[in-house]
Write a protein that holds these residues in place. Structure first.
Motif, PDB file in Angstrom:
ATOM      1  N   ILE A  67       0.821  -1.205   0.000  1.00 18.59           N
ATOM      2  CA  ILE A  67       0.000   0.000   0.000  1.00 18.59           C
ATOM      3  C   ILE A  67       0.853   1.253   0.000  1.00 18.59           C
ATOM      4  O   ILE A  67       0.608   2.207  -0.750  1.00 18.59           O
ATOM      5  N   ASP A  68       1.912   1.276   0.839  1.00 17.49           N
ATOM      6  CA  ASP A  68       2.739   2.486   0.905  1.00 17.49           C
ATOM      7  C   ASP A  68       3.424   2.760  -0.433  1.00 17.49           C
ATOM      8  O   ASP A  68       3.477   3.900  -0.904  1.00 17.49           O
ATOM      9  N   ASP A 127      -8.785  18.652  -1.349  1.00 13.35           N
ATOM     10  CA  ASP A 127     -10.077  18.122  -0.915  1.00 13.35           C
ATOM     11  C   ASP A 127     -10.147  16.607  -1.088  1.00 13.35           C
ATOM     12  O   ASP A 127     -10.641  15.891  -0.212  1.00 13.35           O
ATOM     13  N   ALA A 128      -9.701  16.110  -2.244  1.00  9.45           N
ATOM     14  CA  ALA A 128      -9.801  14.675  -2.484  1.00  9.45           C
ATOM     15  C   ALA A 128      -8.958  13.891  -1.490  1.00  9.45           C
ATOM     16  O   ALA A 128      -9.384  12.860  -0.962  1.00  9.45           O
ATOM     17  N   TRP A 129      -7.764  14.403  -1.220  1.00 16.20           N
ATOM     18  CA  TRP A 129      -6.870  13.734  -0.267  1.00 16.20           C
ATOM     19  C   TRP A 129      -7.488  13.734   1.132  1.00 16.20           C
ATOM     20  O   TRP A 129      -7.541  12.707   1.809  1.00 16.20           O
ATOM     21  N   PRO A 179     -16.982  10.243   4.924  1.00 14.65           N
ATOM     22  CA  PRO A 179     -16.116  10.835   3.900  1.00 14.65           C
ATOM     23  C   PRO A 179     -16.480  10.300   2.525  1.00 14.65           C
ATOM     24  O   PRO A 179     -16.773   9.112   2.370  1.00 14.65           O
ATOM     25  N   LEU A 180     -16.482  11.182   1.554  1.00 17.95           N
ATOM     26  CA  LEU A 180     -16.763  10.739   0.194  1.00 17.95           C
ATOM     27  C   LEU A 180     -15.544  10.020  -0.383  1.00 17.95           C
ATOM     28  O   LEU A 180     -14.404  10.366  -0.084  1.00 17.95           O
ATOM     29  N   PRO A 181     -15.756   9.008  -1.221  1.00 19.15           N
ATOM     30  CA  PRO A 181     -14.643   8.324  -1.862  1.00 19.15           C
ATOM     31  C   PRO A 181     -13.785   9.282  -2.686  1.00 19.15           C
ATOM     32  O   PRO A 181     -14.243  10.335  -3.151  1.00 19.15           O
ATOM     33  N   LEU A 182     -12.560   8.889  -2.883  1.00 14.83           N
ATOM     34  CA  LEU A 182     -11.576   9.686  -3.602  1.00 14.83           C
ATOM     35  C   LEU A 182     -12.083  10.127  -4.977  1.00 14.83           C
ATOM     36  O   LEU A 182     -11.826  11.253  -5.417  1.00 14.83           O
ATOM     37  N   GLU A 183     -12.809   9.266  -5.661  1.00 14.71           N
ATOM     38  CA  GLU A 183     -13.221   9.547  -7.037  1.00 14.71           C
ATOM     39  C   GLU A 183     -14.087  10.804  -7.124  1.00 14.71           C
ATOM     40  O   GLU A 183     -14.001  11.560  -8.106  1.00 14.71           O
ATOM     41  N   PHE A 190      -7.048   3.488  -0.347  1.00 14.49           N
ATOM     42  CA  PHE A 190      -6.116   3.535   0.773  1.00 14.49           C
ATOM     43  C   PHE A 190      -6.392   2.442   1.807  1.00 14.49           C
ATOM     44  O   PHE A 190      -5.749   2.384   2.837  1.00 14.49           O
ATOM     45  N   SER A 191      -7.345   1.577   1.534  1.00 16.17           N
ATOM     46  CA  SER A 191      -7.677   0.511   2.477  1.00 16.17           C
ATOM     47  C   SER A 191      -6.810  -0.722   2.239  1.00 16.17           C
ATOM     48  O   SER A 191      -6.486  -1.057   1.099  1.00 16.17           O
ATOM     49  N   GLU A 192      -6.479  -1.431   3.308  1.00 14.37           N
ATOM     50  CA  GLU A 192      -5.754  -2.695   3.169  1.00 14.37           C
ATOM     51  C   GLU A 192      -6.623  -3.767   2.518  1.00 14.37           C
ATOM     52  O   GLU A 192      -6.126  -4.819   2.115  1.00 14.37           O
ATOM     53  N   HIS A 193      -7.924  -3.509   2.420  1.00 11.22           N
ATOM     54  CA  HIS A 193      -8.847  -4.464   1.806  1.00 11.22           C
ATOM     55  C   HIS A 193      -9.230  -4.055   0.387  1.00 11.22           C
ATOM     56  O   HIS A 193     -10.213  -4.545  -0.153  1.00 11.22           O
TER      57      HIS A 193
END
Length: 805
Positions: free
Chosen positions: A3-4, A40-42, A162-166, A768-771
C-alpha cells in the motif's frame, strides 16, 4: 499489494501530471483538489468512516471480518438493512453512483462529452421509466419496505461519511440515494445479461451469405452433446422437454447500420457462468454440495459485494451487487443457490412505416403519435444536449441518422414490463425448503437465468427463470431472430405493457410467455452442471439463440461423470479442483491436427511443437505449450475468417462461434480445402508474435488486467498485474482480452463443512484501504477464504443507534 509503495506511485502520477486525470474533471482544478496534505480529495479519502450512526429503524451493529465482509446483526430487518445500506455506501458509494448515472443517462454531468453517446442510448431506452414501473410492481411488498430502510442507510453515510476519492477527483458530490436507484442497479444487471441487438447482426449475415453457408456457420443448435439436461443421464424429474412445432421464421432484417452505435451497449462477449450441484448420493458426506462462479466483467472494485445479515430469524451470507440490499447468491440456514445466464431471447425488434416528418408511425391501419418526452442531458464542461425519448406500443424507439437518413428500430424487452425480481431476491433469504425457493423463483421476471438450489434436507433443483415470450405468427410458434413488422402488428406479446405493469399470465394457446412449469428444469437431479450451453435439445418452446459454445459445460460433465463412475466421494475439495480445472477442449481437439501438419511448419516452431506433443491440454501459467496454443489459436481463427468476412465488410463481431471453427471438416471451403495449410500459417505467425514479445510460458502472456473505471486516466487505481491460469473456454475462467472471468467463486457444502468464497480484488473500494485488493492473489491462484456465518468476536466496527419508527 504494497500500500505504501503504491500510494507513492499514485501521488507521483497525479501530482506529476502523467496520469492525464484532468481529462476526467471538466471543471479543472484537479491538482488543487488532490495536492497533499490540503487537497479536498486527499482529505476526504484519508478521513475515517464514522463508527456511530443514528437510525430511525432501530439499533444494529456492523462487525467486519479479516477480509472486510460486514456482519450485520439487528433485532429487526429494517434496522439490519439500514446498516447494510450504510456499509455498502462506506465501501462502494462511487460504484453505486456510477451505475445509477449510467442507467439514468446522466454520466455526462460528471464525465463530459466522452459519455454523451451512452447517455443518449440509456435515455432513449428509458431504463429509468422501466425502473419506475418495477417499483410500482413491488409496491407494498416486504422487499419495498426494506429497500427504503437500505436507502436511509445509504443517505446516512452520504450525510456523515467521507466521500470516496473519485468524487474529489471529479469535483462533484452525489445526490441522495432513492429506492428507484436500487431498481436502476437491477436494470443494469438485467440488461447486461439479456440485452442484445444480435437480431440485426444475424439479419446482415443472412443477406450476405447464401442460405446453406449461413445454416452451416450459424446453426440453431451447436454440434455438441452436452446440454444442461442430458437425456437419460440427469436423474430426477425432468420438465420443459417436449418437441416444439416447426421452427418457422418471419420478417426481414432492418436497420443493420445501427449496429455501429448499438453494439457498444450490448453485453460484452463471453460473459457467462458455471455452476453445478451433486446430490448426497455421490458425496463423501451424504449431503449435497454446490459450486458456483459467475463470469462477469473484472473491474475495480469488483462487481460483487459480500455481506452477512442476522436479523429476525434470518441468517444469510452471500454476494450482491452494490446498490441492491439483498443477497443475490449465497446461503442461509437451509440452503444455497446461484444463477447462470440462460441465453434466452427476451428482446424483439420492430420496424415501422413513419411519416415524412418522422413524428408518427403506422400501426394497426392508422397513424399514431409517438409517445415523446424531451430530456436534457447535462454535459460537464460542454453544451447540454436535448434527447428525444420516443416510444411505440411495443416499447422504446431507437433512431439514428445514418448517411443522411434516419434508421430506426423499436425495442420490446421484458425488463420494460414492471418486473418483480427484487421481491424474489428478498424472498430467497427467507426460504426454508426447495418448494419455497421455487415459489419465490416464479417472481424472478428478469434476467432469464439457470437457477440452481441445494439444501440441508438433501433436496436439489435446477430451473430456468424469467419471462420468456412465446412468439406466434400465422398460428405457429416462431423464433425471435428476425426484425418484425411493427406497423403490421407482427409477433406481439399479449399482456405485455411496456413501461407499465404487465399481465404475465395466460394458459395454453393463449399464453404469451412460457409457463413456469414448461421451462426447462429438473427436480432432485443426481448431479447437474450448467455453463451457458443450451438447456436441453428439444424444449417445449424456443428458449433462446445465444448459447455458449459448450466447451465448459462439456468439461464439467466429463469430470462429474468420471467421479461418479469411479465412486469417488465428492467433497468440497473435489469441487474446488473442478473450479480450478484448466483443460481446454479446443486444444484437445486441435493439437493432434497441428502435430500432424508439423512437416509444413518452419523449424522455429519446433520447440513449441515439442512442448505441445507432451502437453496435457491444460492452460496453466507455467506451460510453454499453453502459450503456444493460445497465440496459435488467435492466428488460426484470424486466418480462417478474416479475409472472407472483410470482403463482405463485416468485422470480427460477425465471425462464427468457436465450436463451429473447431468442428469444421479439414477440407472445408473456409480453409480453401486445406486446413493443414492454415494450421501451419497460423503457427508461423504465432511463433513470430511470441518471439517478438519475449514470452516463454503462458503466465508471461496470461496476466490479469483488472482496472478501475478511470482506466488509464489514473492508472495507479488499477489492480496489480498477476499471472494466472485458464482461458475463456476453461472451467477456471479468465479472459485477458475484454477483462472478464470468474467474478465470484463459492463452494457450499450442505454438511457441516465450512463454505468458501473469493472475489477478484477486495471488498473495500477505498484505494487507501488494506482491503482494496486483499483477495486478488487468492483469486488468481485459485484459492479461497472462509465463508462463515459466525459473527466475528470483538467490538463492533459500526454501531447503529436509535429507536424504531
Amino acid at each position: 499489494m504494497d500500500i505504501d509503495r503504491t500510494r507513492r506511485a499514485f501521488l507521483a502520477a497525479v501530482v506529476g501530471g502523467g496520469a492525464g486525470a484532468t481529462a476526467l474533471s471538466p471543471a479543472g482544478g484537479l491538482l488543487d483538489r488532490f495536492a497533499a496534505p490540503s487537497g479536498d480529495a486527499w482529505a476526504s479519502a484519508r478521513r475515517s468512516v464514522p463508527d456511530t450512526v443514528e437510525s430511525p429503524h432501530g439499533p444494529a451493529t456492523v462487525t467486519y471480518d479479516d477480509y472486510h465482509v460486514p456482519h450485520v446483526e439487528a433485532d429487526s430487518e429494517e434496522a439490519a438493512y439500514f446498516a447494510v445500506g450504510y456499509a455498502q455506501a462506506a465501501d462502494r458509494l462511487f460504484e453505486m453512483d456510477l451505475i445509477r448515472r449510467r442507467m439514468n443517462g446522466t454520466l455526462s454531468a460528471a464525465f463530459g462529452e466522452r459519455t454523451l453517446e451512452s447517455d443518449r442510448f440509456h435515455a432513449k431506452m428509458d431504463f429509468r421509466g422501466a425502473a419506475e414501473v418495477s417499483q410500482s410492481a413491488i409496491e407494498g411488498t416486504r422487499a419495498a419496505e426494506l429497500a427504503a430502510a437500505f436507502r436511509d442507510g445509504v443517505n446516512a453515510y452520504i450525510d456523515a461519511g467521507p466521500l470516496p476519492l473519485e468524487f474529489g477527483l471529479l469535483g462533484y458530490e452525489p445526490r441522495e440515494w432513492e429506492t428507484l436507484d436500487t431498481l436502476l442497479v437491477g436494470q443494469q444487471i438485467s440488461w447486461g445479461l439479456t440485452g442484445s441487438f444480435d437480431t440485426l447482426r444475424q439479419g446482415v449475415l443472412r443477406e450476405e451469405l447464401d442460405a446453406g453457408t449461413y445454416r452451416e456457420l450459424f446453426p440453431a443448435r451447436l454440434p455438441h452433446d452436452s446440454p444442461i439436461i442430458r437425456e437419460g443421464q440427469t436423474g430426477g424429474e425432468v420438465h420443459g422437454a417436449a418437441e416444439a412445432g416447426d421452427d418457422a421464421r418471419v420478417g426481414d432484417a432492418a436497420g443493420p447500420e445501427l449496429l455501429d452505435w448499438l453494439s457498444a451497449f450490448e453485453p460484452p462477449d463471453l460473459l457467462g457462468s458455471n455452476h453445478w450441484v451433486v446430490s448426497g448420493e455421490h458425496t463423501e458426506s451424504g449431503s449435497p454440495v454446490f459450486a458456483y462462479d459467475p463470469h462477469l466483467t473484472l473491474m475495480v472494485p469488483p462487481v460483487w459485494y459480500e455481506q452477512h445479515i442476522v436479523a429476525d430469524g434470518v441468517d444469510i451470507r452471500g454476494a450482491t451487487f452494490p446498490g441492491i440490499p439483498f443477497v443475490v447468491t449465497g446461503q442461509n440456514d437451509q440452503g444455497a443457490w446461484g444463477f447462470t445466464n440462460t441465453g434466452a431471447d427476451v428482446v424483439d425488434l420492430y420496424t415501422y412505416e413513419t411519416d415524412d416528418a418522422g413524428e408518427r408511425y403506422r400501426y394497426d391501419g392508422e397513424w399514431r403519435e409517438f409517445e415523446t418526452e424531451t430530456r436534457t442531458v447535462e454535459v460537464a464542461g460542454g453544451e447540454d444536449r436535448e434527447v428525444a425519448v420516443r416510444k411505440t406500443v411495443h416499447g422504446a424507439f431507437l433512431d439514428r441518422a445514418v448517411d443522411g437518413e434516419t434508421q430506426h428500430v423499436g425495442v420490446a424487452w421484458t425488463g420494460m414490463g414492471g418486473t418483480r425480481e427484487s421481491a424474489a431476491i428478498y424472498e430467497f433469504s427467507q426460504v426454508e425448503s426447495k418448494d419455497e425457493f421455487l415459489n419465490a423463483l416464479q417472481r424472478f421476471d428478469v434476467p432469464t437465468q439457470n437457477a440452481m438450489y441445494a439444501d440441508r434436507d438433501g433436496e436439489t433443483m435446477y430451473h430456468t427463470t424469467g419471462k420468456i415470450p412465446i412468439r406466434r405468427a400465422g398460428g405457429e410458434v416462431v423464433r425471435g431472430d428476425r426484425v418484425f413488422d411493427g406497423s403490421a402488428g407482427e409477433v406481439e406479446w399479449d399482456g405485455f405493457e411496456p413501461f407499465g405493469v404487465s399481465d404475465w399470465e395466460g394458459d395454453g394457446e393463449d399464453a404469451a410467455f412460457v409457463p413456469f412449469e414448461d421451462k426447462p428444469g429438473v427436480d432432485n437431479p443426481d448431479y447437474l452442471g450448467t455453463a451457458n450451453q443450451r438447456p436441453l435439445d428439444d424444449p417445449a418452446y424456443p428458449i433462446g439463440q445465444e448459447y455458449a459454445s459448450g466447451f465448459r459445460g462439456q468439461r464439467i460433465y466429463e469430470c462429474l461423470d468420471e467421479a461418479v463412475e469411479n465412486g469417488d466421494g465428492i467433497d468440497r475439495e473435489w469441487m474446488a479442483s473442478l473450479q480450478n480445472d484448466t483443460l481446454d477442449i479446443r486444444a484437445r481437439e486441435l493439437v493432434p491436427a497441428i502435430l500432424d501438419a508439423r512437416d509444413r511448419m518452419p523449424s522455429k516452431a519446433d520447440p513449441w511443437l515439442d512442448a505441445m506433443a507432451d502437453w496435457d491440454y491444460r492452460m496453466d501459467r507455467d506451460s510453454a505449450a499453453a502459450l503456444a496454443f493460445r497465440i496459435w489459436y488467435e492466428e488460426f481463427r484470424r486466418a480462417t475468417w478474416a479475409d472472407d468476412f472483410e470482403e463482405l465488410g463485416l468485422d470480427e463481431s460477425y465471425w462464427p462461434q468457436e465450436r463451429v471453427l473447431v468442428t469444421l471438416p479439414p477440407d472445408h471451403e473456409a480453409f480453401d480445402g486445406d486446413r493443414a495449410a492454415v494450421l501451419a500459417t497460423a503457427m508461423g505467425e504465432a511463433v513470430d508474435r511470441i518471439e517478438d514479445a519475449g514470452w516463454e510460458t503462458y503466465g508471461d502472456y496470461n496476466v490479469t488486467a483488472i482496472d478501475h473505471q478511470f482506466g488509464g486516466q489514473v492508472s495507479a487505481l488499477n489492480y496489480d498485474r498477476l499471472p494466472t491460469d485458464g482461458s475463456a473456454y476453461t472451467v477456471f475462467n479468465f479472459r485477458k482480452e475484454g477483462g472478464a472471468g470468474s467474478s465470484w467463486r463459492m463452494i457450499t457444502p450442505m454438511s457441516e463443512a465450512e463454505s468458501r468464497s473469493v472475489i477478484p480484488g477486495g471488498q473495500d473500494g477505498s484505494y487507501f484501504s488494506e482491503h482494496y485488493d486483499d483477495q486478488l492473489e487468492l483469486w488468481a491462484d485459485g484459492e479461497y477464504k472462509p465463508m462463515r456465518r459466525e459473527v466475528p468476536d470483538g467490538d463492533a466496527d459500526v454501531t447503529v443507534e436509535g429507536g424504531s419508527e
